[in-house]
Design a protein around this motif. Structure first.
Motif, short mmCIF file in Angstrom:
data_model
loop_
_atom_site.label_atom_id
_atom_site.label_comp_id
_atom_site.label_asym_id
_atom_site.label_seq_id
_atom_site.Cartn_x
_atom_site.Cartn_y
_atom_site.Cartn_z
N ALA A 172 0.84 -1.20 0.00
CA ALA A 172 0.00 0.00 0.00
C ALA A 172 0.87 1.25 0.00
CB ALA A 172 -0.93 0.00 1.20
N GLY A 173 1.92 1.25 0.81
CA GLY A 173 2.82 2.39 0.88
C GLY A 173 3.48 2.67 -0.47
N GLU A 174 3.89 1.62 -1.17
CA GLU A 174 4.50 1.79 -2.50
C GLU A 174 3.50 2.38 -3.49
OE1 GLU A 174 6.05 -2.06 -3.46
OE2 GLU A 174 7.83 -1.78 -2.20
N ALA A 175 2.21 2.12 -3.27
CA ALA A 175 1.17 2.64 -4.15
C ALA A 175 0.68 4.02 -3.71
CB ALA A 175 0.00 1.66 -4.20
#
Length: 63
Positions: free
Chosen positions: A55-58
């Motif tokens: 989620a963080g990468e997105a």
């Protein structure tokens, strides 16, 4: 009951076994994703932690 921890070599071998199947499906996994999966297989991180990383990468933040 917790799952037994695999060695890094065993986890990387498991990921390597998936690669031909993924290739047939026309998919590839980045080196970073492979490392994340290896850590998950080894029990170093939890599925919730994996979800937070993805989620963080997105650009999202999970609580």
């Amino acid at each position: 009951m917790t799952a037994p921890h695999k060695t890094e070599a065993a986890a990387r071998a498991a990921v390597a076994q998936m690669e031909p199947i993924m290739a047939i499906e026309g998919r590839q996994m980045s080196d970073g994703d492979k490392d994340l999966l290896v850590d998950l297989i080894r029990g170093v991180i939890t599925p919730s932690e994996v979800a937070a990383v993805i989620a963080g990468e997105a650009g999202y933040e999970l609580d």
